[in-house]
Design a protein around this motif. Structure first.
Motif, PDB file in Angstrom:
ATOM      1  N   ASN A 188      12.977  -9.769   4.337  1.00  0.00           N
ATOM      2  CA  ASN A 188      12.612  -8.525   3.646  1.00  0.00           C
ATOM      3  C   ASN A 188      11.252  -8.016   4.107  1.00  0.00           C
ATOM      4  OD1 ASN A 188      14.945  -8.336   2.115  1.00  0.00           O
ATOM      5  ND2 ASN A 188      14.104  -9.507   0.393  1.00  0.00           N
ATOM      6  N   ILE A 189      10.301  -8.949   4.284  1.00  0.00           N
ATOM      7  CA  ILE A 189       8.967  -8.553   4.742  1.00  0.00           C
ATOM      8  C   ILE A 189       9.040  -7.965   6.153  1.00  0.00           C
ATOM      9  CG2 ILE A 189       6.695  -9.440   5.431  1.00  0.00           C
ATOM     10  CD1 ILE A 189       6.937 -11.442   3.115  1.00  0.00           C
ATOM     11  N   GLU A 194       8.971  -3.285   9.791  1.00  0.00           N
ATOM     12  CA  GLU A 194       9.622  -2.480  10.820  1.00  0.00           C
ATOM     13  C   GLU A 194       9.810  -1.043  10.346  1.00  0.00           C
ATOM     14  OE1 GLU A 194      10.443  -3.153  13.918  1.00  0.00           O
ATOM     15  OE2 GLU A 194       9.562  -5.155  13.744  1.00  0.00           O
ATOM     16  N   SER A 195      10.178  -0.893   9.082  1.00  0.00           N
ATOM     17  CA  SER A 195      10.371   0.447   8.528  1.00  0.00           C
ATOM     18  C   SER A 195       9.055   1.220   8.493  1.00  0.00           C
ATOM     19  CB  SER A 195      10.959   0.325   7.115  1.00  0.00           C
ATOM     20  OG  SER A 195      11.111   1.593   6.527  1.00  0.00           O
ATOM     21  N   ILE A 196       7.995   0.554   8.070  1.00  0.00           N
ATOM     22  CA  ILE A 196       6.670   1.202   8.034  1.00  0.00           C
ATOM     23  C   ILE A 196       6.203   1.556   9.449  1.00  0.00           C
ATOM     24  CG2 ILE A 196       4.230   0.817   7.476  1.00  0.00           C
ATOM     25  CD1 ILE A 196       5.225  -0.955   5.134  1.00  0.00           C
ATOM     26  N   LEU A 203       5.221   9.741  12.435  1.00  0.00           N
ATOM     27  CA  LEU A 203       4.107  10.590  12.015  1.00  0.00           C
ATOM     28  C   LEU A 203       3.119  10.821  13.162  1.00  0.00           C
ATOM     29  CD1 LEU A 203       3.453   9.091   8.456  1.00  0.00           C
ATOM     30  CD2 LEU A 203       4.423  11.343   8.979  1.00  0.00           C
ATOM     31  N   ASN A 204       2.918   9.755  13.943  1.00  0.00           N
ATOM     32  CA  ASN A 204       2.001   9.877  15.075  1.00  0.00           C
ATOM     33  C   ASN A 204       2.489  10.913  16.090  1.00  0.00           C
ATOM     34  OD1 ASN A 204      -0.329   8.940  16.593  1.00  0.00           O
ATOM     35  ND2 ASN A 204       1.144   7.983  17.978  1.00  0.00           N
ATOM     36  N   LYS A 205       3.799  10.978  16.320  1.00  0.00           N
ATOM     37  CA  LYS A 205       4.370  11.948  17.221  1.00  0.00           C
ATOM     38  C   LYS A 205       4.186  13.371  16.669  1.00  0.00           C
ATOM     39  CE  LYS A 205       7.899   8.966  19.303  1.00  0.00           C
ATOM     40  NZ  LYS A 205       9.351   8.701  19.452  1.00  0.00           N
TER      41      LYS A 205
END
Length: 207
Positions: A188-189, A194-196, A203-205
């Motif tokens: 889960n961690i 990976e999702s974050i 967002l960076n793009k």
């Protein structure tokens, strides 16, 4: 010509036991909703039984096989005129302990005749078991033996060995559950990271 018939011997004892059961049941001493729950994993167990015989050794060996932990053995008489008073004193003693109080008590003895088990059909002792703040597991006689203490206790076990099995979980089972939970937590961690990470890259793009 018969003028009067009275029960005697075992029949008289069974009649006496039945009368006590009716009184106690009427006053709610057998009610399921008043029974205390046993801890899933106790840290200390109190054992009330005879110091001689196989019963105490059966319980000790079974606990050690499943999940070794501290055991406090309170030796008592389990038959005869001193049985009720010594068992009552043991229940009081465990409940009044200030340090290292057991989380659960096993009250046990081997099999015997109706007369041999009469201490465990005592009305005052039954009330003492009911009033114990510590949960009590009864393991009186053989599987076919049924005493008043069995009805009042928070849990009834068919034998002393079965009592140990009901009180103590298997250490291997707990270890396996912990490993499975740890594996799921790790996954889960990793999945969350990976999702974050994907969101940050998106967002960076945009920026």
């Amino acid at each position: 010509d018969i003028d009067k018939i009275e029960v005697a011997g075992e029949g008289a004892l069974l009649k006496l036991i039945e009368e006590r059961k009716k009184r106690l049941q009427k006053n709610g001493y057998f009610d399921q909703d008043k029974k205390k729950s046993l801890p899933y994993l106790p840290t200390r167990i109190g054992i009330i039984t005879s110091p001689t015989g196989s019963v105490v050794h059966d319980i000790i060996n079974r606990v050690n096989d499943r999940f070794p932990m501290p055991l406090d053995i309170w030796p008592v008489s389990v038959q005869g005129i001193e049985a009720v008073s010594t068992i009552s004193a043991a229940i009081n003693g465990f409940n009044e302990m200030l340090n290292d109080k057991p989380d659960v008590i096993i009250l046990a003895r081997g099999g015997g005749s109706t007369e041999d088990l009469m201490a465990f059909n005592d009305e005052k002792l039954a009330i003492k078991v009911f009033e114990s703040e510590i949960p009590i597991v009864s393991a009186i006689g053989h599987e076919t033996d049924n005493t008043i203490i069995d009805l009042v206790a928070d849990l009834r076990a068919s034998t002393p060995t079965a009592a140990a099995e009901k009180v103590v979980p298997l250490k291997n089972d707990i270890e396996s559950k912990i490993k499975n939970l740890n594996f799921k937590l790790d996954n889960n961690i990793k999945s969350n990271f990976e999702s974050i990470k994907d969101n940050l890259q998106y967002l960076n793009k945009l920026l």
